[in-house]
Design a protein around this motif. Structure first.
Motif, short mmCIF file in Angstrom:
data_model
loop_
_atom_site.label_atom_id
_atom_site.label_comp_id
_atom_site.label_asym_id
_atom_site.label_seq_id
_atom_site.Cartn_x
_atom_site.Cartn_y
_atom_site.Cartn_z
N LEU A 127 0.85 -1.35 0.02
CA LEU A 127 -0.13 0.02 -0.07
C LEU A 127 0.85 1.22 -0.08
O LEU A 127 1.54 1.57 0.88
CB LEU A 127 -1.08 0.22 1.19
CG LEU A 127 -1.94 -1.09 1.28
CD1 LEU A 127 -2.63 -1.10 2.65
CD2 LEU A 127 -2.78 -1.11 0.02
N ASP B 133 1.03 5.63 -1.04
CA ASP B 133 0.17 6.91 -1.30
C ASP B 133 0.45 7.23 -2.98
O ASP B 133 1.16 6.66 -3.45
CB ASP B 133 0.51 8.01 -0.44
CG ASP B 133 2.05 8.47 -0.54
OD1 ASP B 133 2.61 8.08 -1.44
OD2 ASP B 133 2.27 9.32 0.32
N HIS B 134 -0.04 8.62 -2.98
CA HIS B 134 -0.07 8.95 -4.44
C HIS B 134 1.30 9.54 -4.79
O HIS B 134 1.76 9.61 -5.98
CB HIS B 134 -1.05 10.22 -4.75
CG HIS B 134 -0.85 11.41 -3.93
ND1 HIS B 134 -1.13 11.40 -2.47
CD2 HIS B 134 -0.14 12.56 -4.01
CE1 HIS B 134 -0.30 12.48 -1.81
NE2 HIS B 134 -0.21 13.13 -2.79
N GLN C 11 0.10 -0.99 -4.69
CA GLN C 11 -1.39 -0.96 -4.78
C GLN C 11 -1.24 0.97 -4.19
O GLN C 11 -0.83 1.06 -3.33
CB GLN C 11 -2.13 -1.53 -3.39
CG GLN C 11 -2.67 -2.44 -3.95
CD GLN C 11 -3.64 -3.16 -2.72
OE1 GLN C 11 -2.92 -4.15 -2.01
NE2 GLN C 11 -4.96 -2.79 -2.73
N ILE C 12 -1.60 1.75 -5.20
CA ILE C 12 -1.40 3.11 -5.19
C ILE C 12 -2.91 3.74 -4.90
O ILE C 12 -3.96 3.53 -5.35
CB ILE C 12 -1.05 3.51 -6.56
CG1 ILE C 12 0.25 2.87 -6.99
CG2 ILE C 12 -0.75 4.86 -6.48
CD1 ILE C 12 0.70 2.96 -8.47
N TYR C 13 -2.91 4.59 -3.76
CA TYR C 13 -4.00 5.48 -3.36
C TYR C 13 -4.11 6.56 -4.41
O TYR C 13 -3.45 7.20 -4.80
CB TYR C 13 -3.68 5.92 -2.03
CG TYR C 13 -4.90 6.53 -1.50
CD1 TYR C 13 -6.03 5.64 -1.09
CD2 TYR C 13 -5.11 8.13 -1.37
CE1 TYR C 13 -7.41 6.20 -0.34
CE2 TYR C 13 -6.33 8.42 -0.87
CZ TYR C 13 -7.28 7.64 -0.60
OH TYR C 13 -8.66 8.19 0.04
N ASN C 14 -5.51 6.52 -4.45
CA ASN C 14 -5.98 7.41 -5.57
C ASN C 14 -7.17 8.39 -4.73
O ASN C 14 -8.06 7.98 -4.20
CB ASN C 14 -7.00 6.90 -6.81
CG ASN C 14 -7.67 7.87 -7.83
OD1 ASN C 14 -7.88 9.07 -7.36
ND2 ASN C 14 -7.53 7.51 -9.08
N ASP D 58 -9.62 5.37 -2.78
CA ASP D 58 -9.43 3.91 -3.00
C ASP D 58 -7.94 3.74 -3.55
O ASP D 58 -7.41 4.54 -4.28
CB ASP D 58 -10.43 3.05 -3.57
CG ASP D 58 -10.52 1.78 -3.18
OD1 ASP D 58 -9.61 1.17 -2.45
OD2 ASP D 58 -11.77 1.07 -3.20
N TYR D 59 -7.46 2.26 -3.39
CA TYR D 59 -6.43 1.97 -3.99
C TYR D 59 -6.48 1.14 -5.32
O TYR D 59 -7.66 0.33 -5.39
CB TYR D 59 -5.55 0.73 -3.20
CG TYR D 59 -5.18 1.42 -1.85
CD1 TYR D 59 -3.72 2.06 -1.92
CD2 TYR D 59 -5.86 1.75 -0.67
CE1 TYR D 59 -3.36 2.75 -0.75
CE2 TYR D 59 -5.38 2.44 0.59
CZ TYR D 59 -4.16 2.63 0.46
OH TYR D 59 -3.61 3.41 1.48
N TRP D 60 -5.61 1.33 -6.30
CA TRP D 60 -5.78 0.58 -7.54
C TRP D 60 -4.46 -0.10 -7.84
O TRP D 60 -3.46 0.57 -7.41
CB TRP D 60 -6.12 1.36 -8.87
CG TRP D 60 -5.56 2.83 -8.88
CD1 TRP D 60 -5.62 3.97 -8.30
CD2 TRP D 60 -4.21 2.83 -9.68
NE1 TRP D 60 -4.75 4.76 -8.95
CE2 TRP D 60 -3.67 4.31 -9.83
CE3 TRP D 60 -3.49 1.80 -10.48
CZ2 TRP D 60 -2.58 4.80 -10.32
CZ3 TRP D 60 -2.41 2.42 -11.35
CH2 TRP D 60 -1.81 3.68 -11.26
N LYS E 166 -9.24 -3.14 -8.96
CA LYS E 166 -8.88 -3.07 -7.48
C LYS E 166 -8.77 -4.37 -6.92
O LYS E 166 -8.53 -4.72 -5.69
CB LYS E 166 -10.05 -2.45 -6.76
CG LYS E 166 -10.03 -0.71 -6.92
CD LYS E 166 -11.11 0.15 -6.43
CE LYS E 166 -12.52 -0.55 -6.65
NZ LYS E 166 -13.40 0.48 -6.23
#
Length: 341
Positions: free
Chosen positions: A261, A263-264, A281-284, A289-291, A338
């Protein structure tokens, strides 16, 4: 005063190499180390199916020889498995507990072949092609095989079916539409995929339920479908996408879910630890949410952006990952996904 920064990158794929190149360009004096549990040099994964069927040699896969790393003063440690990471002490532990100290760490460990739990009883008979080592292990058997069974479906399976047909192999493709990766196949796309595979001379079984059993028979195998129908093949391949290689992070305190996990800005919950590529898994913040993105181009772009952010440049990851996947003439449009459905 001389700088003593040591940037350690775990992973020798497109994300890791892109990050290393960017770090060297932006910080000419820093020490940079790439660690990978794979022994081969950085190679083109999309050529692995061609290598598997004997269409090229191992050296034809290589993107960058050792001298390329030497010229950039990037230390390359291949065949070195990372056993654990200690972010508090900024230490990476290799096998036999060798310690590698870092000032900044990039996790670019990629992913391994995903296996279905329902296939556990016969997993030993299924071959995957997640990388060079998988291909090397099955290459000799491929020479003798005349009929191949392919289960599932992902970005690699299409190229594999094409190359196998070019090599004169009979291919039966059991297409799991609901488990196609990275996105389930909708009706129209499924028709296009089936049409394309059929045009290559592949026998396609659509709307199939998971194979219930695979058992050896003679020098080959028998596959059992839920309706009792049987298929025979010399080799059986499994293509159900991939899962991030993050098990070694258990107990590290680095937050993970399906991937690492971040962040942007590609930062994990630990200072000086970043992740990019298939394992991230990158936070949007717009979706809240994460993608997860897949694909070579996305991995390279993330590697560069991660390196820039590690150096304090504050470059925000593009929230629109490349949305078009071209697979042997079949276009699949995706946006964010996701889960590894």
């Amino acid at each position: 005063m001389p700088k003593d920064d040591h940037y350690v990158i775990i992973g020798n794929g497109p994300a890791g190499n892109s990050a290393a190149d960017t770090l060297r360009r932006e910080d000419p004096e820093a020490k940079i180390t790439i660690i990978s549990d794979e022994k081969p040099l950085y190679y083109y994964k999309h050529r692995v199916p061609l290598y598997t069927v004997g269409g090229c040699q191992a050296e034809d896969l290589v993107i960058r020889p050792y001298r390329g790393y030497q010229e950039k003063r990037i230390r390359l440690r291949l065949g070195q498995r990372v056993e654990k990471v200690d972010p508090a002490e900024k230490v990476v532990y290799l096998r036999h507990m060798e310690k590698v100290h870092y000032t900044k760490l990039i996790l670019a460990v990629g992913a391994s072949a995903r296996r279905l739990p329902t296939h556990a009883g016969f997993a030993e008979y299924l071959h995957c092609l997640a990388g060079f080592d998988d291909a090397r292990m099955v290459r000799d058997a491929m020479e003798k095989a005349s009929c191949l069974a392919v289960l599932g479906g992902d970005l690699t399976s299409m190229g594999f079916a094409r190359e196998a047909r070019k090599a004169g192999k009979e291919v039966v493709f059991v297409l799991y539409s609901s488990l196609f990766w990275p996105v389930s196949l909708k009706d129209e796309i499924q028709k296009n995929v089936t049409k394309r595979l059929t045009s290559l001379g592949v026998t396609v079984i659509t709307d199939a339920e998971p194979v219930t059993d695979v058992r050896p028979e003679g020098e080959g195998f028998i596959l059992i479908l839920p309706d009792g129908a049987e298929l025979s093949a010399d080799l059986v391949f499994s293509f159900f996408g991939s899962v991030p290689n993050i098990r070694f992070l258990v107990g590290s305190g680095i937050n993970t879910e399906k991937g690492v996990l971040v962040d942007h800005l590609m930062r994990s919950n630990h200072e000086d630890v970043y992740a990019c590529g298939d394992c991230a898994q990158i936070y949007n913040p717009d979706l809240k949410d994460y993608w997860v993105s897949v694909g070579w181009g996305n991995a390279e772009a993330q590697g560069e952006i991660t390196a820039m952010n590690l150096l304090g440049r504050e470059k925000i990851i593009d929230y629109q990952p490349k949305e078009i996947f071209e697979m042997d003439g079949v276009t699949i449009r995706t946006s964010w996904w996701k889960s590894f459905a």
